[in-house]
Design a protein around this motif. Structure first.
Motif, mmCIF file in Angstrom:
data_model
loop_
_atom_site.group_PDB
_atom_site.id
_atom_site.type_symbol
_atom_site.label_atom_id
_atom_site.label_comp_id
_atom_site.label_asym_id
_atom_site.label_seq_id
_atom_site.Cartn_x
_atom_site.Cartn_y
_atom_site.Cartn_z
ATOM 1 N N PHE A 523 0.866 -1.179 0.000
ATOM 2 C CA PHE A 523 0.000 0.000 0.000
ATOM 3 C C PHE A 523 0.900 1.225 0.000
ATOM 4 O O PHE A 523 1.375 1.689 1.033
ATOM 5 N N ILE A 524 1.153 1.751 -1.181
ATOM 6 C CA ILE A 524 2.093 2.854 -1.345
ATOM 7 C C ILE A 524 1.717 3.629 -2.601
ATOM 8 O O ILE A 524 1.242 3.056 -3.587
ATOM 9 N N SER A 525 1.949 4.928 -2.575
ATOM 10 C CA SER A 525 1.493 5.786 -3.676
ATOM 11 C C SER A 525 2.471 5.858 -4.833
ATOM 12 O O SER A 525 2.150 6.400 -5.886
ATOM 13 N N ILE A 526 3.688 5.336 -4.662
ATOM 14 C CA ILE A 526 4.660 5.372 -5.758
ATOM 15 C C ILE A 526 4.647 4.044 -6.499
ATOM 16 O O ILE A 526 4.140 3.045 -5.996
ATOM 17 N N GLU A 527 5.218 4.040 -7.703
ATOM 18 C CA GLU A 527 5.293 2.804 -8.475
ATOM 19 C C GLU A 527 6.544 2.039 -8.069
ATOM 20 O O GLU A 527 7.646 2.590 -8.062
ATOM 21 N N VAL A 528 6.356 0.779 -7.725
ATOM 22 C CA VAL A 528 7.477 -0.044 -7.290
ATOM 23 C C VAL A 528 7.731 -1.142 -8.316
ATOM 24 O O VAL A 528 6.864 -1.477 -9.121
ATOM 25 N N ALA A 529 8.935 -1.690 -8.273
ATOM 26 C CA ALA A 529 9.326 -2.739 -9.214
ATOM 27 C C ALA A 529 9.030 -4.099 -8.605
ATOM 28 O O ALA A 529 9.288 -4.345 -7.425
ATOM 29 N N TRP A 530 8.469 -4.975 -9.417
ATOM 30 C CA TRP A 530 8.274 -6.378 -9.032
ATOM 31 C C TRP A 530 8.833 -7.228 -10.149
ATOM 32 O O TRP A 530 8.424 -7.121 -11.283
ATOM 33 N N GLN A 531 9.850 -8.056 -9.815
ATOM 34 C CA GLN A 531 10.558 -8.851 -10.811
ATOM 35 C C GLN A 531 11.105 -7.958 -11.924
ATOM 36 O O GLN A 531 10.966 -8.233 -13.109
ATOM 37 N N GLU A 532 11.689 -6.840 -11.497
ATOM 38 C CA GLU A 532 12.395 -5.908 -12.380
ATOM 39 C C GLU A 532 11.492 -5.182 -13.375
ATOM 40 O O GLU A 532 11.974 -4.692 -14.395
ATOM 41 N N ARG A 533 10.223 -5.085 -13.103
ATOM 42 C CA ARG A 533 9.346 -4.344 -13.997
ATOM 43 C C ARG A 533 8.221 -3.706 -13.196
ATOM 44 O O ARG A 533 7.891 -4.173 -12.104
ATOM 45 N N PRO A 534 7.626 -2.626 -13.705
ATOM 46 C CA PRO A 534 6.505 -2.009 -12.990
ATOM 47 C C PRO A 534 5.282 -2.904 -13.048
ATOM 48 O O PRO A 534 5.156 -3.749 -13.925
ATOM 49 N N GLU A 535 4.389 -2.692 -12.114
ATOM 50 C CA GLU A 535 3.165 -3.478 -12.050
ATOM 51 C C GLU A 535 1.978 -2.521 -12.089
ATOM 52 O O GLU A 535 1.526 -2.022 -11.052
ATOM 53 N N PRO A 536 1.480 -2.211 -13.299
ATOM 54 C CA PRO A 536 0.373 -1.250 -13.415
ATOM 55 C C PRO A 536 -0.849 -1.660 -12.606
ATOM 56 O O PRO A 536 -1.568 -0.811 -12.067
ATOM 57 N N GLY A 537 -1.120 -2.954 -12.511
ATOM 58 C CA GLY A 537 -2.264 -3.417 -11.742
ATOM 59 C C GLY A 537 -2.157 -3.027 -10.281
ATOM 60 O O GLY A 537 -3.162 -2.689 -9.638
ATOM 61 N N CYS A 538 -0.945 -3.060 -9.741
ATOM 62 C CA CYS A 538 -0.732 -2.674 -8.343
ATOM 63 C C CYS A 538 -0.965 -1.177 -8.167
ATOM 64 O O CYS A 538 -1.586 -0.744 -7.193
ATOM 65 N N ARG A 539 -0.480 -0.403 -9.092
ATOM 66 C CA ARG A 539 -0.672 1.054 -9.020
ATOM 67 C C ARG A 539 -2.158 1.396 -9.036
ATOM 68 O O ARG A 539 -2.644 2.187 -8.226
#
Length: 705
Positions: A523-539
């Protein structure tokens, strides 16, 4: 024992020593790469060399038969494949089950049995592709038969390729037109497959590595070289020599230049595959000026002849050795790989070669197919029998925690009558309590390590998954639906692990509990990397959750937790910048919630063990201290440091740290109070979390008063 170097086909005139040498190079790349990634970081690209070679040889055999007879004997083709591949594979699969039973912890037995069944059916690559998208399988130990994924890709290729060539030949009509039609078949397979490989390896690298569709172009590339045939033999000798030597240098360089941390196969796979194709295309026309002499040197050819058996045996022995002795150093791993030559040579001499070269089977495809079916059946039956024999023990769920009244005595071992005490053995002041010290033996362990990975809220009888529709988030609901106090939980799986305790507390206190959790999504407002790539679904999910918490359904108390994530765009090696970015992102997210008068409780992330706890405990039931981890390093890992930095000095944000009751003594134990603390290396079991419920309730009730 002297090993005869025997070509794959029956006609010695068709044998090419340079290809046998390429096989040797490919298998050495794979073996050394698996033994020491630092030595040969791109060694795994040797598998791609094998793909091109297989595509070339198989297509060459099929095209030669097509031009000679005007047809393709499917029964004969599949019979030859069965003779060549299945007997040795069956031997190694059964041997892998034996090694599993002797050396691997029981926690891995059930999965290994299914892996063997999938390998025998040549579908393991698809099983691994599915597991690559499974968050809970991300940190799982590699399967003892994981290397069979590449054999699955090849066998699936073999099933369809002859049918495609036969169909294209029929469409091509006259013989002089057939090679053009066959080359069209190459393009029909290779171009879409390569395009998909580039896209999928970037968009979803885990599954993309294993699936057949991202690898077909590599086999088809070898097929294209075979289809070109005689035209390549007419290349000018200087040009052919340059092409072949450049190809060999490219293949060798790929072992060091291919980056295992970047998307693969995709563009990176061009290096080993195009290099291999260049060697095959130019070596014969180059004659003595090309690399055929070096690649065809008898010792190198001997390694090439053993390459299939070496590939089959090296990985099970590496996995078994690591399970028995712990993580191997590079020298020890290289020693294990070298020793794999012994069973490989025996398999080649007494299993692979006699069946492959059997005259009786060569002239009776039906008999060869029966042998192949028998081998497959034996391996499948062995996997199923192993699964049934070692089925995980049924275990009753732990006795529910009986929460004492507010203001009552500190929880003790009697808090959970009829069940293991877990954290309640630690008393009022857990830090330093020797009841939480690591010991070699305990009387019993709950949950049983073989089923511990299922001891979490994700595995409840009726698990709930929070949902989303557009910009609206829908939580899972627990406790009293009409409760006057609303408590919400937001974060990833490290937040969700607290749900068993929170559910008990909500039911005891009459709270309304809402859970907004999503694996691999803090739960965070910035975009984080998961497996070296962004996760638009998480955002998008976080935006919906924040809107729900701030505008739609404001809770009285919001609990948050998560593991560590690197903000997207921050270099993976810049740890300080990643920590700083994570803390700033969390602080900004919590500030938006406290701005509407909601109290935020940060559940500090839990300690991380160095080893998978259930596996280690299962492997060391009489030496549990081997599963302990240095307390300082355990607490420094994960999201804990970022939680402390983000919560410090922020109004309306309270840090709740229960880690003194999880790791009360240095080093951190894997078992306390008869309860296995972890279900992997960093997620707590529901059983242990439940034993922490009284401590957590005291903290939360105080904040709500």
């Amino acid at each position: 024992m002297r090993l005869p170097v025997t070509p794959e086909g029956s006609a010695r005139s068709a044998f090419r020593g340079d290809i046998e040498g390429l096989r040797a190079l490919a298998v050495v790349m794979v073996l050394v790469g698996h033994a020491g990634r630092d030595l040969v970081p791109g060694g795994f690209a040797g598998v791609d060399v094998f793909f091109v070679i297989s595509g070339f040889l198989i297509t060459g055999l099929l095209v030669a038969e097509l031009e000679r007879t005007g047809r393709i004997s499917l029964a004969g083709f599949y019979a030859r494949r069965a003779q060549r591949l299945l007997p040795a594979a069956a031997v190694v699969l059964v041997a892998s089950l034996l090694l599993t039973w002797l050396l691997l912890p029981r926690t891995r037995w059930a999965d290994t049995a299914w892996d063997v069944v999938a390998s025998a059916a040549y579908g393991l690559n698809w099983r691994l592709a599915v597991q690559a998208t499974d968050y809970w399988a991300a940190d799982a130990a590699p399967s003892i038969v994981q290397h069979f994924w590449s054999l699955g890709v090849e066998e699936q290729f073999y099933l369809g390729w002859p049918l495609l060539l036969l169909g294209l030949a029929v469409l091509g009509g006259r013989r002089r037109l057939r090679r053009g039609a066959l080359m069209a078949g190459f393009a029909l397979v290779a171009l879409p497959s390569f395009a998909w490989s580039v896209h999928a390896s970037q968009a979803d690298p885990g599954p993309a590595y294993f699936v057949t569709t991202t690898r077909l172009w590599e086999l088809a590339l070898g097929g294209a070289v075979a289809i070109a045939g005689a035209r390549l033999h007419r290349l000018p000798r200087p040009l052919a020599a340059m092409l072949a030597w450049a190809g060999l240098a490219t293949v060798a360089a790929s072992a060091f230049l291919v980056d295992p941390d970047r998307a693969f196969p995709g563009y990176q796979a061009l290096l080993p595959t195009v290099g291999t194709a260049a060697v095959i295309a130019g070596a014969q026309a180059a004659g003595r000026f090309g690399p055929s002499g070096a690649l065809g040197w008898r010792p190198i050819r001997a390694v090439g002849a053993l390459s299939y058996s070496l590939y089959l045996w090296h990985w099970p022995l590496l996995v078994a050795a690591e399970a028995r002795f712990g993580e191997l150093g590079t020298q020890a791993a290289l020693g294990v790989v070298a020793l794999s030559a012994v069973p490989a040579a025996l398999t080649y001499r007494f299993v692979e070669n006699p069946i492959r070269m059997s005259a009786a089977l060569r002239w009776e495809p039906a008999a060869a197919l029966r042998v192949g079916a028998l081998c497959t059946g034996v391996a499948v039956a062995a996997g199923l029998l192993f699964q049934l024999t070692v089925w995980p023990p049924r275990q009753a769920p732990p006795t529910p925690v009986a929460l004492p009244a507010i203001g009552g005595p500190t929880p003790t071992a009697t808090t959970t009558p009829g069940g293991p005490p877990g954290a309640t053995v630690l008393g009022r002041e857990p830090l330093g309590n020797r009841a939480g010290a690591a010991v070699d033996r305990v009387a019993s362990i709950v949950p049983d390590p073989s089923v511990a990975k299922k001891d979490g809220p994700e595995q409840w009888a009726n698990p709930c998954g929070a949902g989303q529709q557009g910009d609206q988030a829908f939580p899972c609901k627990y406790g009293d639906p009409f409760g006057a106090t609303t408590v919400a939980l937001a974060g990833d799986s490290h937040a969700n692990q607290w749900l068993p305790a929170l559910k008990l507390i909500a039911e005891a206190e009459g709270w309304r509990l809402l859970s907004y959790t999503r694996s691999a999504c803090p739960f965070i407002s910035i975009e984080v990397a998961w497996q070296e790539r962004p996760e638009p679904g998480c955002r998008d999910w976080n935006r919906a959750v924040q809107k729900q918490l701030v505008e739609v359904e404001k809770p009285d108390l919001l609990l948050v937790s998560n593991t560590f994530y690197r903000p997207y765009g921050v270099d993976r090696d810049d740890v300080d910048e990643a920590d700083k970015g994570m803390a700033e992102g969390l602080r900004a997210t919590w500030r938006a919630v406290t701005a509407v008068d909601t109290t935020v409780v940060v559940l500090r992330d839990t300690p991380y063990l160095e080893r998978n706890a259930p596996e280690c405990v299962a492997a060391n039931p009489r030496k549990l201290t081997r599963c302990a981890t240095d307390r300082e390093s355990a607490l420094d890992a994960g999201g804990g440091p970022a939680h402390e930095a983000a919560a410090a000095g922020q109004r309306g944000v309270h840090l709740v740290d229960l880690n003194d009751a999880i790791c009360p003594v240095d080093p951190c134990a894997a078992v306390i109070g008869g309860v296995l603390i972890y279900r992997d290396a960093n997620h707590l079991t529901a059983t242990y979390v439940s034993s922490l419920a009284p401590r957590l309730r005291d903290r939360l009730v105080t904040l709500l008063d």
